[in-house]
Write an enzyme that holds these catalytic residues in place. Structure first.
Site, PDB file in Angstrom:
ATOM      1  N   LEU A  28      50.185  51.498  87.089  1.00 20.51           N
ATOM      2  CA  LEU A  28      50.126  50.246  86.329  1.00 20.51           C
ATOM      3  C   LEU A  28      50.628  49.091  87.184  1.00 20.51           C
ATOM      4  O   LEU A  28      50.016  48.023  87.220  1.00 20.51           O
ATOM      5  CB  LEU A  28      50.943  50.363  85.037  1.00 20.51           C
ATOM      6  CG  LEU A  28      51.067  49.080  84.229  1.00 20.51           C
ATOM      7  CD1 LEU A  28      49.709  48.611  83.711  1.00 20.51           C
ATOM      8  CD2 LEU A  28      52.047  49.260  83.071  1.00 20.51           C
ATOM      9  N   HIS A  29      51.725  49.295  87.886  1.00 19.64           N
ATOM     10  CA  HIS A  29      52.283  48.246  88.744  1.00 19.64           C
ATOM     11  C   HIS A  29      51.263  47.805  89.798  1.00 19.64           C
ATOM     12  O   HIS A  29      51.041  46.602  89.994  1.00 19.64           O
ATOM     13  CB  HIS A  29      53.561  48.747  89.415  1.00 19.64           C
ATOM     14  CG  HIS A  29      54.086  47.829  90.468  1.00 19.64           C
ATOM     15  ND1 HIS A  29      54.488  46.533  90.213  1.00 19.64           N
ATOM     16  CD2 HIS A  29      54.275  48.012  91.803  1.00 19.64           C
ATOM     17  CE1 HIS A  29      54.905  45.966  91.332  1.00 19.64           C
ATOM     18  NE2 HIS A  29      54.782  46.841  92.313  1.00 19.64           N
TER      19      HIS A  29
END
Length: 197
Positions: A28-29
């Site tokens: 996600l990052h």
């Protein structure tokens, strides 16, 4: 932040839910770094600080849970899910549909908390910044000054240094009203709140 999308981890005999959550969080990052126009916040509805749930051994890390909730506008969530950021995790994650958040849900700040857990490092830093002797720094920062956190965390690897670090997450208390503001590239609050339900 009027919509959300749930990502549920599937049980896996080879990996713990904490390992899978850390891998999901890292992906996600990277997706949020690659798409800076996306304004996405996160929450961990099952995460618990302190005492682990009955099915975990005492002395294990605080419980992250198996549920990552993404918050944002419907178009931002759809744009994120259109990216191939979940590749390699599809066998481990069951994504839900994008849905409106409950209108009357309370809000919380989900933010990063950094621990100052290494007194030696803090002393070296103090000596360097204030030209103090080692003994003066030891008097100012005794060993008991280390701050240990009893918060859920994900274990990540820095893309710039390659070092592993723990990202502690505090989900705060319910707020009397939503707070406008931004979110960092981990989906954590930089002033903005997310619905809590």
């Amino acid at each position: 932040m009027n919509h959300y999308l749930d990502l549920h981890l599937l049980p896996d005999p080879e990996f713990s839910s904490a390992q899978l959550m850390s891998a999901l969080f890292a992906k996600l990052h990277r997706a949020l770094v690659a798409q800076p126009a996306l304004h996405i916040g996160i929450s961990l509805p099952q995460a618990r600080a302190g005492q682990p749930p009955a099915d975990q051994q005492p002395g294990t890390q605080p419980y992250l849970g198996q549920h990552l909730r993404l918050h944002g506008q419907a178009d931002a969530l759809a744009a994120l899910m259109a990216l191939p950021w979940l590749s390699g995790m599809r066998d481990h994650v069951n994504p839900g549909p994008i849905a409106p958040a409950p209108a009357n849900a309370p809000h919380r700040l989900v933010r990063r908390v950094q621990a100052d857990s290494n007194p030696e490092r803090l002393r070296r830093r103090l000596c360097k910044r204030h030209t103090l002797s080692e003994e003066e720094a030891r008097q100012r920062i005794p060993n008991r000054a280390a701050r240990h956190l009893d918060l859920p965390y994900v274990q990540l690897r820095s893309q710039s240094t390659g070092q592993h670090f723990l990202l502690f997450i505090d989900q705060g208390d319910n707020l009397p009203e939503p707070r406008p503001g931004g979110f960092n590239r981990y989906g954590l609050s930089q002033g903005g709140s997310v619905p809590w339900f």
